[in-house]
Design an enzyme around this catalytic site. Structure first.
Site, PDB file in Angstrom:
ATOM      1  N   VAL A 118       0.832  -1.198   0.000  1.00 13.04           N
ATOM      2  CA  VAL A 118       0.000   0.000   0.000  1.00 13.04           C
ATOM      3  C   VAL A 118       0.870   1.253   0.000  1.00 13.04           C
ATOM      4  CG1 VAL A 118      -1.818   1.273   1.208  1.00 13.04           C
ATOM      5  CG2 VAL A 118      -1.841  -1.234   1.221  1.00 13.04           C
ATOM      6  N   CYS A 119       1.474   1.534   1.148  1.00 17.36           N
ATOM      7  CA  CYS A 119       2.154   2.812   1.350  1.00 17.36           C
ATOM      8  C   CYS A 119       3.532   2.884   0.719  1.00 17.36           C
ATOM      9  CB  CYS A 119       2.228   3.116   2.843  1.00 17.36           C
ATOM     10  SG  CYS A 119       0.591   3.276   3.585  1.00 17.36           S
TER      11      CYS A 119
END
Length: 217
Positions: A118-119
């Site tokens: 995700v990040c």
């Protein structure tokens, strides 16, 4: 211009900028791709290596009031540095972070964070599309599962990102052990965080300083 092969493709401290993303308690609590203690160890080692080589390092969190503050093992390396807190999941959509990175004037963008899928993946892929030379430090990152971590790595490689571990990055920055201005400090980081390599180095020093027993005459 991004080079994919040859000497110019290797990372150089004077051209590197490091962004550490969301090394926070909430994210760490659901890391299942790595042992959590290793993620903390490796991210701290990465931060220390960046400091040895004077690589600008940006610290950023997401909604720290709920997710917790960045690990002290990282912030203690940069005690006077403000952590940029975001609401954007994708760090590269937040101008507060991107403007600081751009202000360094460097194009070798190094990223590590939680979670990989995700990040880390989102800013890496966006930055690649904007012409940055992106390297992800996989062992200072972590995901909610081994599958999520591996799929994210494949996705980023397909987009053109490089994958490295923190120790490989440090060695690439050092390049030559004759560079004594960084060799001694980097050796200290290796001793503290590289486990087998660090212990082997200490053992070597012990042996080198152990007198050879004399034979009875």
């Amino acid at each position: 211009m991004t080079f994919r092969n040859g000497l110019k493709s290797l990372l150089r401290p004077e051209d590197s900028v490091l962004v550490l993303i969301d090394h926070q308690p909430y994210q760490l609590a659901n890391v299942n791709s790595h042992e959590p203690q290793m993620v903390v160890n490796n991210s701290a080692a990465l931060a220390k290596a960046a400091k040895v080589f004077n690589v600008p390092t940006i610290l950023t969190s997401v909604i720290a009031d709920r997710g917790g503050r960045i690990f002290p093992q990282i912030t203690d390396v940069f005690p006077d540095q403000e952590v940029i807190d975001r609401t954007f999941i994708n760090t590269w959509e937040d101008p507060k972070v991107v403007d600081v990175v751009k202000a360094t004037g460097r194009k070798q963008l190094i990223i590590a964070g939680l979670w990989t899928e995700v990040c880390v993946a989102m800013p890496a892929i966006q930055a690649l599309g904007e012409g940055w030379d992106v390297t992800v430090i996989t062992d200072a990152s972590g995901a909610v599962s081994v599958e999520a971590h591996e799929v994210a790595i494949k996705r980023m490689i397909a987009a053109g990102a490089n994958m490295m571990t923190w120790l490989a990055l440090a060695a690439e920055w050092q390049r030559d052990w004759a560079r004594m201005e960084t060799a001694i400090e980097l050796t200290e980081v290796v001793k503290q965080h590289a486990a087998g390599s660090g212990i082997a180095y200490l053992w070597e020093q012990q042996l080198l300083n152990t007198p050879v027993p004399s034979t009875a005459g």
